[in-house]
Scaffold this motif. Sequence first.
Motif, mmCIF file in Angstrom:
data_model
loop_
_atom_site.group_PDB
_atom_site.id
_atom_site.type_symbol
_atom_site.label_atom_id
_atom_site.label_comp_id
_atom_site.label_asym_id
_atom_site.label_seq_id
_atom_site.Cartn_x
_atom_site.Cartn_y
_atom_site.Cartn_z
ATOM 1 N N GLN A 194 0.831 -1.199 0.000
ATOM 2 C CA GLN A 194 0.000 0.000 0.000
ATOM 3 C C GLN A 194 0.877 1.265 0.000
ATOM 4 O O GLN A 194 2.013 1.245 0.443
ATOM 5 C CB GLN A 194 -0.923 0.004 1.216
ATOM 6 C CG GLN A 194 -1.900 -1.159 1.246
ATOM 7 C CD GLN A 194 -2.755 -1.201 -0.004
ATOM 8 O OE1 GLN A 194 -3.396 -0.213 -0.362
ATOM 9 N NE2 GLN A 194 -2.759 -2.338 -0.692
ATOM 10 N N PRO A 195 0.343 2.393 -0.501
ATOM 11 C CA PRO A 195 1.148 3.624 -0.599
ATOM 12 C C PRO A 195 1.307 4.338 0.734
ATOM 13 O O PRO A 195 0.393 4.356 1.563
ATOM 14 C CB PRO A 195 0.366 4.474 -1.600
ATOM 15 C CG PRO A 195 -1.057 4.022 -1.444
ATOM 16 C CD PRO A 195 -0.984 2.556 -1.135
ATOM 17 N N LEU A 196 2.470 4.936 0.924
ATOM 18 C CA LEU A 196 2.770 5.776 2.079
ATOM 19 C C LEU A 196 3.407 7.060 1.565
ATOM 20 O O LEU A 196 4.437 7.018 0.881
ATOM 21 C CB LEU A 196 3.739 5.057 3.027
ATOM 22 C CG LEU A 196 4.367 5.917 4.134
ATOM 23 C CD1 LEU A 196 3.307 6.304 5.168
ATOM 24 C CD2 LEU A 196 5.526 5.189 4.809
ATOM 25 N N LEU A 197 2.804 8.200 1.857
ATOM 26 C CA LEU A 197 3.383 9.485 1.465
ATOM 27 C C LEU A 197 4.483 9.868 2.447
ATOM 28 O O LEU A 197 4.316 9.731 3.666
ATOM 29 C CB LEU A 197 2.310 10.579 1.436
ATOM 30 C CG LEU A 197 1.067 10.319 0.574
ATOM 31 C CD1 LEU A 197 0.189 11.568 0.538
ATOM 32 C CD2 LEU A 197 1.449 9.888 -0.826
ATOM 33 N N VAL A 198 5.607 10.334 1.909
ATOM 34 C CA VAL A 198 6.768 10.675 2.726
ATOM 35 C C VAL A 198 7.383 11.966 2.193
ATOM 36 O O VAL A 198 7.515 12.142 0.976
ATOM 37 C CB VAL A 198 7.826 9.550 2.696
ATOM 38 C CG1 VAL A 198 9.084 9.971 3.443
ATOM 39 C CG2 VAL A 198 7.269 8.271 3.295
ATOM 40 N N GLU A 199 7.745 12.867 3.109
ATOM 41 C CA GLU A 199 8.475 14.059 2.693
ATOM 42 C C GLU A 199 9.758 13.664 1.957
ATOM 43 O O GLU A 199 10.371 12.650 2.264
ATOM 44 C CB GLU A 199 8.868 14.892 3.916
ATOM 45 C CG GLU A 199 7.748 15.632 4.590
ATOM 46 C CD GLU A 199 8.272 16.447 5.758
ATOM 47 O OE1 GLU A 199 8.308 17.691 5.654
ATOM 48 O OE2 GLU A 199 8.647 15.846 6.780
ATOM 49 N N SER A 200 10.134 14.478 1.006
ATOM 50 C CA SER A 200 11.396 14.250 0.289
ATOM 51 C C SER A 200 12.202 15.538 0.289
ATOM 52 O O SER A 200 11.741 16.535 -0.257
ATOM 53 C CB SER A 200 11.128 13.793 -1.145
ATOM 54 O OG SER A 200 12.331 13.560 -1.833
ATOM 55 N N PRO A 201 13.389 15.543 0.964
ATOM 56 C CA PRO A 201 14.048 14.420 1.632
ATOM 57 C C PRO A 201 13.424 14.132 2.991
ATOM 58 O O PRO A 201 12.658 14.924 3.522
ATOM 59 C CB PRO A 201 15.493 14.915 1.786
ATOM 60 C CG PRO A 201 15.355 16.398 1.896
ATOM 61 C CD PRO A 201 14.223 16.768 0.980
ATOM 62 N N SER A 202 13.803 12.953 3.547
ATOM 63 C CA SER A 202 13.232 12.523 4.809
ATOM 64 C C SER A 202 14.223 11.645 5.554
ATOM 65 O O SER A 202 15.272 11.276 5.024
ATOM 66 C CB SER A 202 11.926 11.758 4.573
ATOM 67 O OG SER A 202 11.281 11.463 5.791
ATOM 68 N N TYR A 203 13.887 11.278 6.769
ATOM 69 C CA TYR A 203 14.741 10.455 7.617
ATOM 70 C C TYR A 203 14.980 9.092 6.981
ATOM 71 O O TYR A 203 14.036 8.370 6.664
ATOM 72 C CB TYR A 203 14.080 10.315 8.986
ATOM 73 C CG TYR A 203 14.696 9.299 9.901
ATOM 74 C CD1 TYR A 203 16.068 9.248 10.110
ATOM 75 C CD2 TYR A 203 13.887 8.393 10.586
ATOM 76 C CE1 TYR A 203 16.623 8.316 10.964
ATOM 77 C CE2 TYR A 203 14.432 7.460 11.459
ATOM 78 C CZ TYR A 203 15.799 7.421 11.630
ATOM 79 O OH TYR A 203 16.347 6.488 12.482
ATOM 80 N N TRP A 204 16.253 8.737 6.818
ATOM 81 C CA TRP A 204 16.595 7.473 6.143
ATOM 82 C C TRP A 204 16.040 6.261 6.894
ATOM 83 O O TRP A 204 15.676 5.249 6.284
ATOM 84 C CB TRP A 204 18.109 7.342 5.977
ATOM 85 C CG TRP A 204 18.863 7.199 7.274
ATOM 86 C CD1 TRP A 204 19.422 8.197 7.998
ATOM 87 C CD2 TRP A 204 19.104 5.997 8.000
ATOM 88 N NE1 TRP A 204 20.002 7.698 9.142
ATOM 89 C CE2 TRP A 204 19.823 6.344 9.172
ATOM 90 C CE3 TRP A 204 18.781 4.657 7.788
ATOM 91 C CZ2 TRP A 204 20.224 5.411 10.116
ATOM 92 C CZ3 TRP A 204 19.184 3.716 8.743
ATOM 93 C CH2 TRP A 204 19.904 4.087 9.879
ATOM 94 N N GLY A 205 15.974 6.341 8.232
ATOM 95 C CA GLY A 205 15.453 5.222 9.007
ATOM 96 C C GLY A 205 13.986 4.961 8.740
ATOM 97 O O GLY A 205 13.533 3.812 8.746
#
Length: 471
Positions: A194-205
Amino acid sequence: MNNDSSSRIVLRLKEWISAAAPGAKLPSTRHLVAEYQASPVTVQKALRTLTSQGLVESRPGVGTFVRAFRTARPADYGWQTAALGALQAPRLTNTAAMRSASNDVIAFHSGYPSRELLPERLVRAALTRVARSEASLSRPPVAGLPELQSWFAHELSTSTPVGVTPPQPSDVVVLPGSQSGLSSIFRGLVGHGQPLLVESPSYWGALLAASQAGVRVVPVPSGADGPEPGQLARAFEETGARMFYAQPNFANPTGAQWSAQRGEEVLEVVRSYGAFLVEDDWAHDFGITSASMPIAAKDDSGHVLYIRSLTKSVSPSIRVAAVIARGPARERVLTAQAAESMYVSGLLQAAALDVVTQPGWQTHLRGVSAQLQSRRDLLVTSLQRDIPQAHLANLPKGGLNLWLRLPDGTDVERLARDCEAAGVLIAGGGEWFPAEPEAPYMRLNYAGPNPGAFPEGIRIIGGLLSRQRQS
């Protein structure tokens, strides 16, 4: 006798062992003492070193013998190739932020504050007290110690405006670090594929946790002011995603802090799509010229899952964090977390609670804020002098890092290798992007050890960067 004498004996005995037959008996300790003019303690230390290296074996009452080696048949793990199938998630590589560094390097790479920024006295005293308490022998509740749940809930409630119901202790799930919490949230609330929106750039962990959970990461551009609400809404619309992971306060790596208005706009978008915002407040305790302003404090309808960690601010050895979630989402997180770790060590929970409830805790945080500001400003001044071509879009008001855009065409991986060879460790920016970076970046941590060496480190980086551009 000093360590040099012991090392000299080890080297001489290695030469003797290399020419001896397996099972040969070494000269007696008395003989070695006389031959090398060393004390019995030094000789015994040398023999222990050889034993630890697997070169000799001691037989009590008989003597020390050259160990007999047998040529072992190489282990065959080929059967696992078919059993495991194709790799579904990227390997956990030795990311720059997690690398250990020796004392003789200038370290800008780490994601953790140096020891002098930790409340060492409070931590040692807490561990001593807790070791004598019931927490050292009893199993804590799955959701966490009630007193620690109350502390986390109270911390967020202090930012809750009038008219919003503050979180309750029962909304809190204590975690063995925020990384574990992210994994539980992504597994339990997003689901494989399923999709997850993530800021770019973001925390590598977070990107790694998402990948390991099998969710499909969708990048949303985010700058010094956070994501643009219209772009976030478009991403929700086009992907059907129901979760957005973000760091509204002192983001890693950019240091960005959203304005109160931007936070309200993002929350409104999330609500309008019936979605969740995972708010990672990892740097809550590292404000410099601004305090953390949790968006979760303005939401009592269950749209925000709020994560706060004490690992970086208390001690990396006390991995304790918490997620505050309401409604069925909280139960899913708890179930996923319990399946992974059952519960968090009561000893560590009690130690963390002891530290943050001591009168000296707030005094310590004020001191850390002043030190971080001094380190940050020293690093910025050095950059302006020695690497003026590196662009700092955002002077962080908190957190631990500077995020720099390097000149187009910079080979960041080569720069990192050249810096390491020169005794400076940096973190290239590629690890923090869910997709390909649009430009070369570098993250510099200003909370590392020996800030007096920062100017020299920046001078070295600047020289290597100039040399690369000229080649």
